[in-house]
Design a protein around this motif. Sequence first.
Motif, PDB file in Angstrom:
ATOM      1  N   PRO A 123      85.923  30.241  57.270  1.00  0.00           N
ATOM      2  CA  PRO A 123      85.552  31.140  58.360  1.00  0.00           C
ATOM      3  C   PRO A 123      85.619  30.475  59.737  1.00  0.00           C
ATOM      4  N   ARG A 124      85.365  29.170  59.798  1.00  0.00           N
ATOM      5  CA  ARG A 124      85.365  28.497  61.095  1.00  0.00           C
ATOM      6  C   ARG A 124      86.747  28.042  61.537  1.00  0.00           C
ATOM      7  N   THR A 125      87.728  28.068  60.639  1.00  0.00           N
ATOM      8  CA  THR A 125      89.075  27.614  60.997  1.00  0.00           C
ATOM      9  C   THR A 125      90.129  28.683  60.735  1.00  0.00           C
ATOM     10  N   LEU A 126      89.705  29.931  60.735  1.00  0.00           N
ATOM     11  CA  LEU A 126      90.642  31.035  60.533  1.00  0.00           C
ATOM     12  C   LEU A 126      91.270  31.407  61.873  1.00  0.00           C
ATOM     13  N   ALA A 127      92.581  31.295  61.970  1.00  0.00           N
ATOM     14  CA  ALA A 127      93.274  31.598  63.224  1.00  0.00           C
ATOM     15  C   ALA A 127      93.402  33.108  63.407  1.00  0.00           C
ATOM     16  N   ASP A 128      92.944  33.611  64.558  1.00  0.00           N
ATOM     17  CA  ASP A 128      93.202  35.013  64.865  1.00  0.00           C
ATOM     18  C   ASP A 128      94.590  35.113  65.486  1.00  0.00           C
ATOM     19  N   ALA A 129      94.978  36.309  65.900  1.00  0.00           N
ATOM     20  CA  ALA A 129      96.335  36.512  66.414  1.00  0.00           C
ATOM     21  C   ALA A 129      96.601  35.660  67.651  1.00  0.00           C
ATOM     22  N   ALA A 130      95.613  35.549  68.545  1.00  0.00           N
ATOM     23  CA  ALA A 130      95.812  34.794  69.784  1.00  0.00           C
ATOM     24  C   ALA A 130      96.046  33.311  69.500  1.00  0.00           C
ATOM     25  N   LEU A 131      95.249  32.743  68.611  1.00  0.00           N
ATOM     26  CA  LEU A 131      95.390  31.327  68.296  1.00  0.00           C
ATOM     27  C   LEU A 131      96.670  31.061  67.509  1.00  0.00           C
ATOM     28  N   ALA A 132      97.005  31.936  66.577  1.00  0.00           N
ATOM     29  CA  ALA A 132      98.239  31.768  65.802  1.00  0.00           C
ATOM     30  C   ALA A 132      99.470  31.879  66.704  1.00  0.00           C
ATOM     31  N   ASP A 133      99.442  32.824  67.642  1.00  0.00           N
ATOM     32  CA  ASP A 133     100.568  32.969  68.578  1.00  0.00           C
ATOM     33  C   ASP A 133     100.682  31.736  69.468  1.00  0.00           C
ATOM     34  N   PHE A 134      99.548  31.205  69.909  1.00  0.00           N
ATOM     35  CA  PHE A 134      99.550  29.993  70.737  1.00  0.00           C
ATOM     36  C   PHE A 134     100.195  28.835  69.975  1.00  0.00           C
ATOM     37  N   PRO A 193      84.169  17.585  75.778  1.00  0.00           N
ATOM     38  CA  PRO A 193      83.236  16.494  75.469  1.00  0.00           C
ATOM     39  C   PRO A 193      82.699  16.564  74.046  1.00  0.00           C
ATOM     40  N   ASP A 194      82.149  15.458  73.584  1.00  0.00           N
ATOM     41  CA  ASP A 194      81.401  15.467  72.326  1.00  0.00           C
ATOM     42  C   ASP A 194      80.082  16.185  72.584  1.00  0.00           C
ATOM     43  N   ALA A 195      79.740  17.117  71.731  1.00  0.00           N
ATOM     44  CA  ALA A 195      78.535  17.920  71.934  1.00  0.00           C
ATOM     45  C   ALA A 195      78.014  18.402  70.595  1.00  0.00           C
ATOM     46  N   PRO A 196      76.726  18.743  70.507  1.00  0.00           N
ATOM     47  CA  PRO A 196      76.162  19.271  69.255  1.00  0.00           C
ATOM     48  C   PRO A 196      76.888  20.536  68.810  1.00  0.00           C
ATOM     49  N   ASP A 197      76.871  20.774  67.528  1.00  0.00           N
ATOM     50  CA  ASP A 197      77.560  21.918  66.927  1.00  0.00           C
ATOM     51  C   ASP A 197      76.842  23.210  67.275  1.00  0.00           C
ATOM     52  N   THR A 198      77.578  24.160  67.850  1.00  0.00           N
ATOM     53  CA  THR A 198      77.021  25.473  68.172  1.00  0.00           C
ATOM     54  C   THR A 198      77.300  26.490  67.075  1.00  0.00           C
ATOM     55  N   GLY A 199      78.140  26.134  66.108  1.00  0.00           N
ATOM     56  CA  GLY A 199      78.514  27.064  65.056  1.00  0.00           C
ATOM     57  C   GLY A 199      79.688  27.953  65.411  1.00  0.00           C
ATOM     58  N   ALA A 200      80.306  27.744  66.583  1.00  0.00           N
ATOM     59  CA  ALA A 200      81.428  28.580  67.014  1.00  0.00           C
ATOM     60  C   ALA A 200      82.630  28.373  66.108  1.00  0.00           C
ATOM     61  N   THR A 201      83.370  29.448  65.866  1.00  0.00           N
ATOM     62  CA  THR A 201      84.612  29.347  65.128  1.00  0.00           C
ATOM     63  C   THR A 201      85.724  28.899  66.067  1.00  0.00           C
ATOM     64  N   ALA A 202      86.849  28.506  65.485  1.00  0.00           N
ATOM     65  CA  ALA A 202      87.994  28.100  66.299  1.00  0.00           C
ATOM     66  C   ALA A 202      88.455  29.247  67.197  1.00  0.00           C
ATOM     67  N   ALA A 203      88.494  30.451  66.648  1.00  0.00           N
ATOM     68  CA  ALA A 203      88.950  31.605  67.422  1.00  0.00           C
ATOM     69  C   ALA A 203      87.990  31.924  68.566  1.00  0.00           C
ATOM     70  N   GLU A 204      86.690  31.836  68.305  1.00  0.00           N
ATOM     71  CA  GLU A 204      85.703  32.115  69.354  1.00  0.00           C
ATOM     72  C   GLU A 204      85.797  31.101  70.479  1.00  0.00           C
ATOM     73  N   ALA A 205      85.906  29.819  70.143  1.00  0.00           N
ATOM     74  CA  ALA A 205      85.996  28.785  71.172  1.00  0.00           C
ATOM     75  C   ALA A 205      87.302  28.907  71.958  1.00  0.00           C
ATOM     76  N   PHE A 206      88.380  29.254  71.279  1.00  0.00           N
ATOM     77  CA  PHE A 206      89.668  29.423  71.951  1.00  0.00           C
ATOM     78  C   PHE A 206      89.593  30.548  72.975  1.00  0.00           C
ATOM     79  N   ALA A 207      88.954  31.650  72.607  1.00  0.00           N
ATOM     80  CA  ALA A 207      88.831  32.790  73.517  1.00  0.00           C
ATOM     81  C   ALA A 207      87.899  32.488  74.677  1.00  0.00           C
ATOM     82  N   ALA A 208      86.859  31.663  74.431  1.00  0.00           N
ATOM     83  CA  ALA A 208      85.884  31.354  75.472  1.00  0.00           C
ATOM     84  C   ALA A 208      86.427  30.403  76.519  1.00  0.00           C
ATOM     85  N   LYS A 209      87.463  29.649  76.174  1.00  0.00           N
ATOM     86  CA  LYS A 209      88.096  28.687  77.086  1.00  0.00           C
ATOM     87  C   LYS A 209      87.171  27.544  77.460  1.00  0.00           C
ATOM     88  N   ILE A 210      86.107  27.359  76.705  1.00  0.00           N
ATOM     89  CA  ILE A 210      85.208  26.218  76.870  1.00  0.00           C
ATOM     90  C   ILE A 210      85.027  25.612  75.490  1.00  0.00           C
TER      91      ILE A 210
END
Length: 269
Positions: A106-117, A146-163
Amino acid sequence: MRIAIDHRTHYRFSEPQARLVQMLRLTPCDTQDQTVVSWHIGVDCDARLRDATDGYGNAITMLYAEGPLAAIDITVTGEVLTSEATGVIRDAVEPLPPLFYQRATPRTLADAALADFAAEAAKGADRLERMHQLNTALHRRFPRAPDAPDTGATAAEAFAAKIASSRDIAQMFIAGARSLQVPARYVSGYRSDGEASHSAPHAWAEAHIEGIGWIGFDPVTGLSPDASYVRVAVGLDALGAASIAGMRIGQGREELDVDLHVDRLGGEE
């Protein structure tokens, strides 16, 4: 390169805990280019520590502590000798076949935006070149992760957030690589980058290249890991390679503080 690590994790509980069980993925393993010179895990309360190996081949320590516990400090100190390998992993314990690491989580599932990238970035003539291109493209998109504590964000969520943190961008690389049918996995460890202290271990990724084996890629730098990295644990994602995971029996809130120092002591001796 000789690298010294001082990693202290401080847990505080708003109410005393009856029992604590933790899996510690805090001990690096020897490879052809990484030798553990000394390593010690300490706990500031009465606790049982049992060493074992998990299904990924990581060295783990199981911690069992009986309450009442209002707080617990876990301290890791050690030194590791590393040598330059241009990111290639040699003589590591590999209980699982590369094909296993094409499994999405679930945390490394590529959505369309990440797969297209990933498809747009990785147009090289061979698999190795495509992975380097993906690594470089993620670094350009997230020049500061930066190195930071785990927020639980998925790859797709972090990619969309741009942070993104180093663990977020590592999961993006993994998701992108798997969308291109390349086995990839998450790596947790340490990196000596000249900073005085860190708030979490460093994260990067590895991809499997036929004819070569596993190769490290760090989207934080856009390069492959060098002798300034200490490789500790691998997994399908950040959760599977978490430095500390487990359970507690008790009510109340949990507060976590990390004090991490990674220092270079010099070259090979």
